[in-house]
Design a protein around this motif. Sequence first.
Motif, PDB file in Angstrom:
ATOM      1  N   GLU A 171       0.852  -1.182   0.000  1.00 27.20           N
ATOM      2  CA  GLU A 171       0.000   0.000   0.000  1.00 27.20           C
ATOM      3  C   GLU A 171       0.890   1.235   0.000  1.00 27.20           C
ATOM      4  O   GLU A 171       1.717   1.412   0.907  1.00 27.20           O
ATOM      5  N   VAL A 172       0.735   2.057  -1.008  1.00 28.44           N
ATOM      6  CA  VAL A 172       1.442   3.330  -1.097  1.00 28.44           C
ATOM      7  C   VAL A 172       0.464   4.411  -0.637  1.00 28.44           C
ATOM      8  O   VAL A 172      -0.545   4.659  -1.296  1.00 28.44           O
ATOM      9  N   HIS A 173       0.760   5.025   0.503  1.00 25.35           N
ATOM     10  CA  HIS A 173      -0.154   6.022   1.065  1.00 25.35           C
ATOM     11  C   HIS A 173       0.056   7.404   0.451  1.00 25.35           C
ATOM     12  O   HIS A 173      -0.870   8.216   0.427  1.00 25.35           O
ATOM     13  N   ARG A 174       1.250   7.642  -0.020  1.00 27.96           N
ATOM     14  CA  ARG A 174       1.549   8.873  -0.767  1.00 27.96           C
ATOM     15  C   ARG A 174       2.802   8.627  -1.590  1.00 27.96           C
ATOM     16  O   ARG A 174       3.579   7.706  -1.293  1.00 27.96           O
ATOM     17  N   PRO A 175       3.023   9.414  -2.652  1.00 28.24           N
ATOM     18  CA  PRO A 175       4.253   9.223  -3.441  1.00 28.24           C
ATOM     19  C   PRO A 175       5.493   9.410  -2.573  1.00 28.24           C
ATOM     20  O   PRO A 175       5.553  10.318  -1.736  1.00 28.24           O
ATOM     21  N   LEU A 176       6.484   8.559  -2.770  1.00 27.96           N
ATOM     22  CA  LEU A 176       7.722   8.592  -1.999  1.00 27.96           C
ATOM     23  C   LEU A 176       8.875   8.971  -2.916  1.00 27.96           C
ATOM     24  O   LEU A 176       8.897   8.607  -4.092  1.00 27.96           O
ATOM     25  N   THR A 177       9.844   9.692  -2.368  1.00 28.79           N
ATOM     26  CA  THR A 177      10.988  10.111  -3.159  1.00 28.79           C
ATOM     27  C   THR A 177      12.282   9.757  -2.441  1.00 28.79           C
ATOM     28  O   THR A 177      12.290   9.388  -1.258  1.00 28.79           O
ATOM     29  N   ALA A 178      13.379   9.933  -3.158  1.00 31.67           N
ATOM     30  CA  ALA A 178      14.694   9.636  -2.592  1.00 31.67           C
ATOM     31  C   ALA A 178      15.083  10.610  -1.493  1.00 31.67           C
ATOM     32  O   ALA A 178      16.051  10.365  -0.767  1.00 31.67           O
ATOM     33  N   ASP A 179      14.353  11.702  -1.346  1.00 32.94           N
ATOM     34  CA  ASP A 179      14.633  12.651  -0.263  1.00 32.94           C
ATOM     35  C   ASP A 179      14.047  12.207   1.067  1.00 32.94           C
ATOM     36  O   ASP A 179      14.438  12.729   2.120  1.00 32.94           O
ATOM     37  N   ASP A 180      13.100  11.274   1.045  1.00 27.57           N
ATOM     38  CA  ASP A 180      12.465  10.821   2.285  1.00 27.57           C
ATOM     39  C   ASP A 180      13.450  10.026   3.136  1.00 27.57           C
ATOM     40  O   ASP A 180      14.305   9.311   2.628  1.00 27.57           O
ATOM     41  N   ARG A 181      13.312  10.169   4.451  1.00 26.45           N
ATOM     42  CA  ARG A 181      14.072   9.385   5.417  1.00 26.45           C
ATOM     43  C   ARG A 181      13.086   8.521   6.176  1.00 26.45           C
ATOM     44  O   ARG A 181      12.137   9.020   6.756  1.00 26.45           O
ATOM     45  N   PHE A 182      13.335   7.225   6.154  1.00 29.27           N
ATOM     46  CA  PHE A 182      12.351   6.280   6.665  1.00 29.27           C
ATOM     47  C   PHE A 182      12.718   5.732   8.037  1.00 29.27           C
ATOM     48  O   PHE A 182      13.893   5.498   8.335  1.00 29.27           O
ATOM     49  N   GLU A 183      11.697   5.478   8.830  1.00 29.21           N
ATOM     50  CA  GLU A 183      11.813   4.548   9.938  1.00 29.21           C
ATOM     51  C   GLU A 183      11.122   3.263   9.481  1.00 29.21           C
ATOM     52  O   GLU A 183       9.972   3.296   9.035  1.00 29.21           O
ATOM     53  N   LEU A 184      11.824   2.157   9.554  1.00 27.55           N
ATOM     54  CA  LEU A 184      11.285   0.877   9.118  1.00 27.55           C
ATOM     55  C   LEU A 184      10.901   0.032  10.327  1.00 27.55           C
ATOM     56  O   LEU A 184      11.654  -0.039  11.307  1.00 27.55           O
ATOM     57  N   ARG A 185       9.737  -0.587  10.237  1.00 26.18           N
ATOM     58  CA  ARG A 185       9.259  -1.468  11.293  1.00 26.18           C
ATOM     59  C   ARG A 185       8.756  -2.760  10.655  1.00 26.18           C
ATOM     60  O   ARG A 185       8.050  -2.722   9.654  1.00 26.18           O
ATOM     61  N   VAL A 186       9.109  -3.897  11.263  1.00 27.82           N
ATOM     62  CA  VAL A 186       8.681  -5.200  10.741  1.00 27.82           C
ATOM     63  C   VAL A 186       8.284  -6.097  11.897  1.00 27.82           C
ATOM     64  O   VAL A 186       8.998  -6.192  12.901  1.00 27.82           O
ATOM     65  N   HIS A 187       7.138  -6.754  11.744  1.00 30.44           N
ATOM     66  CA  HIS A 187       6.729  -7.762  12.720  1.00 30.44           C
ATOM     67  C   HIS A 187       6.032  -8.897  11.982  1.00 30.44           C
ATOM     68  O   HIS A 187       5.668  -8.775  10.806  1.00 30.44           O
ATOM     69  N   ALA A 188       5.841 -10.004  12.669  1.00 27.45           N
ATOM     70  CA  ALA A 188       5.146 -11.168  12.112  1.00 27.45           C
ATOM     71  C   ALA A 188       3.797 -11.319  12.798  1.00 27.45           C
ATOM     72  O   ALA A 188       3.655 -11.021  13.995  1.00 27.45           O
ATOM     73  N   GLU A 189       2.799 -11.790  12.033  1.00 29.49           N
ATOM     74  CA  GLU A 189       1.485 -12.010  12.620  1.00 29.49           C
ATOM     75  C   GLU A 189       0.724 -13.089  11.856  1.00 29.49           C
ATOM     76  O   GLU A 189       1.102 -13.478  10.746  1.00 29.49           O
ATOM     77  N   ASP A 190      -0.337 -13.541  12.480  1.00 34.27           N
ATOM     78  CA  ASP A 190      -1.312 -14.455  11.866  1.00 34.27           C
ATOM     79  C   ASP A 190      -0.680 -15.770  11.399  1.00 34.27           C
ATOM     80  O   ASP A 190      -0.813 -16.168  10.237  1.00 34.27           O
ATOM     81  N   LEU A 191      -0.024 -16.450  12.307  1.00 34.91           N
ATOM     82  CA  LEU A 191       0.418 -17.819  12.028  1.00 34.91           C
ATOM     83  C   LEU A 191      -0.824 -18.694  11.948  1.00 34.91           C
ATOM     84  O   LEU A 191      -1.636 -18.716  12.881  1.00 34.91           O
ATOM     85  N   ARG A 192      -0.995 -19.412  10.840  1.00 37.96           N
ATOM     86  CA  ARG A 192      -2.241 -20.125  10.623  1.00 37.96           C
ATOM     87  C   ARG A 192      -2.018 -21.411   9.840  1.00 37.96           C
ATOM     88  O   ARG A 192      -1.015 -21.557   9.144  1.00 37.96           O
ATOM     89  N   GLU A 193      -2.989 -22.289   9.954  1.00 35.74           N
ATOM     90  CA  GLU A 193      -2.952 -23.549   9.220  1.00 35.74           C
ATOM     91  C   GLU A 193      -3.319 -23.308   7.753  1.00 35.74           C
ATOM     92  O   GLU A 193      -4.108 -22.409   7.431  1.00 35.74           O
ATOM     93  N   HIS A 194      -2.745 -24.134   6.889  1.00 35.35           N
ATOM     94  CA  HIS A 194      -3.040 -24.102   5.463  1.00 35.35           C
ATOM     95  C   HIS A 194      -3.110 -25.542   4.996  1.00 35.35           C
ATOM     96  O   HIS A 194      -2.489 -26.434   5.600  1.00 35.35           O
ATOM     97  N   GLU A 195      -3.868 -25.803   3.925  1.00 37.68           N
ATOM     98  CA  GLU A 195      -4.020 -27.186   3.479  1.00 37.68           C
ATOM     99  C   GLU A 195      -2.706 -27.848   3.109  1.00 37.68           C
ATOM    100  O   GLU A 195      -2.588 -29.071   3.109  1.00 37.68           O
ATOM    101  N   ARG A 196      -1.679 -27.037   2.804  1.00 38.68           N
ATOM    102  CA  ARG A 196      -0.367 -27.601   2.462  1.00 38.68           C
ATOM    103  C   ARG A 196       0.672 -27.386   3.560  1.00 38.68           C
ATOM    104  O   ARG A 196       1.849 -27.650   3.363  1.00 38.68           O
ATOM    105  N   GLY A 197       0.262 -26.861   4.708  1.00 38.75           N
ATOM    106  CA  GLY A 197       1.212 -26.625   5.784  1.00 38.75           C
ATOM    107  C   GLY A 197       0.760 -25.502   6.695  1.00 38.75           C
ATOM    108  O   GLY A 197      -0.354 -25.504   7.214  1.00 38.75           O
ATOM    109  N   ARG A 198       1.638 -24.508   6.880  1.00 42.86           N
ATOM    110  CA  ARG A 198       1.303 -23.339   7.699  1.00 42.86           C
ATOM    111  C   ARG A 198       1.764 -22.069   6.987  1.00 42.86           C
ATOM    112  O   ARG A 198       2.766 -22.081   6.266  1.00 42.86           O
ATOM    113  N   GLN A 199       1.027 -20.993   7.228  1.00 43.49           N
ATOM    114  CA  GLN A 199       1.349 -19.703   6.647  1.00 43.49           C
ATOM    115  C   GLN A 199       1.561 -18.671   7.745  1.00 43.49           C
ATOM    116  O   GLN A 199       1.046 -18.800   8.855  1.00 43.49           O
ATOM    117  N   VAL A 200       2.313 -17.621   7.377  1.00 45.18           N
ATOM    118  CA  VAL A 200       2.549 -16.514   8.291  1.00 45.18           C
ATOM    119  C   VAL A 200       2.684 -15.235   7.472  1.00 45.18           C
ATOM    120  O   VAL A 200       3.122 -15.280   6.313  1.00 45.18           O
TER     121      VAL A 200
END
Length: 290
Positions: free
Chosen positions: A107-136
Motif C-alpha cells: 500500500e502506497v499512502h503517498r508518493p515517496l521520493t529519494a529525499d524521504d528518510r524512513f523509519e522501518l518497522r517489521v513484525h510477524a502475525e497471523d500464524l495459521r494452518e493451510h491445506e499444504r502446511g502453515r502460513q505466516v
Amino acid sequence: MAVEELAAPPRLGPLYRSAALTAVRRKALGGGGPSGALPDTEMRVREVAVDREHLARYDRVCGFRLTDELPATYPHILAFPLAVALMARPDFPLALVGLVHVANRIEVHRPLTADDRFELRVHAEDLREHERGRQVDLVAEALVDGETVWTGRSVYLRRERKSGGSDRRPEPTPPPEGGALWRVTPRVGTDYADVSGDHNPIHTSRVGARLLGFPTPIAHGMWSKARCLAALEGRLPAAYAVDVAFKLPVPLPSTVTFTATQAGSEHWRFGLHGAKSGKPHLTGEVIHRS
C-alpha cells in the motif's frame, strides 16, 4: 510488543547462514522447529536514507524509469533484511530455509521520493494452518516523521505433509491474447540478487536450484511484481494498493507473457503467464486508495 532497534538493516548473507545452521540443528533433533507462537517482537531501524545510485540500479534491473520517485516495490528491499532477521531467529516457529513467498500486498499512502528518510518497522502475525502446511504474514511499515507512508504484507508458506492436504498445481490455461512477450534471462536472477542483497542460490545457481528441487534457477517473485508495475508506470494513481499472488516460479531462462486490463480509471488487473504453456506465474491487481 517488544521492540528490537537496530542501527542499520542487517546483511542478508550472515542471516541466511545462521538460518541454515538452525535448520541443520532442528533436523538433527528430529523436529522442524518450535511449534509455538510467533515472537512478540518488532524490528526497527530509524533514519534509513535512500542511496540514489542504488535506486538507479534497482530501476534498471526492474525496468523502471530513472527518477527520484520510488517504485512501490523499492521500500520492500529496504525492509526485507528486518523480516529475514525476524524469521531467522531460533524461536521463530517456521524454519526460514524452505519458506515460500506466495503473496504480497503493498500500500502506497503517498508518493515517496529519494529525499524521504524512513523509519522501518517489521513484525510477524497471523500464524495459521493451510491445506499444504502453515502460513505466516510478515508486515513491514515505512514511516516519515511518524506518519505511515508505505506498508507491505508478505505471505509465506511452510509446506508440510498433512492428511487431506492438496498439493495440486494451477491448471494450465492459455494466456490472454494481446500481451507483451518478455524474455527473462539468467541475468535477472543475478542482477536482482546484487541489487536486493538476496543471494538465495535458488535464484542464482543451477546447482543451488537443483538442491531445492528446481531444474533451473527461478526469478525472485518480487522482481516479477516490480517488472509488472514498471510496465504500468505513468498510469498508476498517486496512492494505491497492489496485490499479487505468486503462482508458479518463472524459470531462468524463459519467455513470459505480460497482460494488463483496466477496470475503471484507476483499477488494473495484470498477470504473467508462460508464453507457450499458458501456465500462470503471477496474478495481480491495482486498487486506487482515496
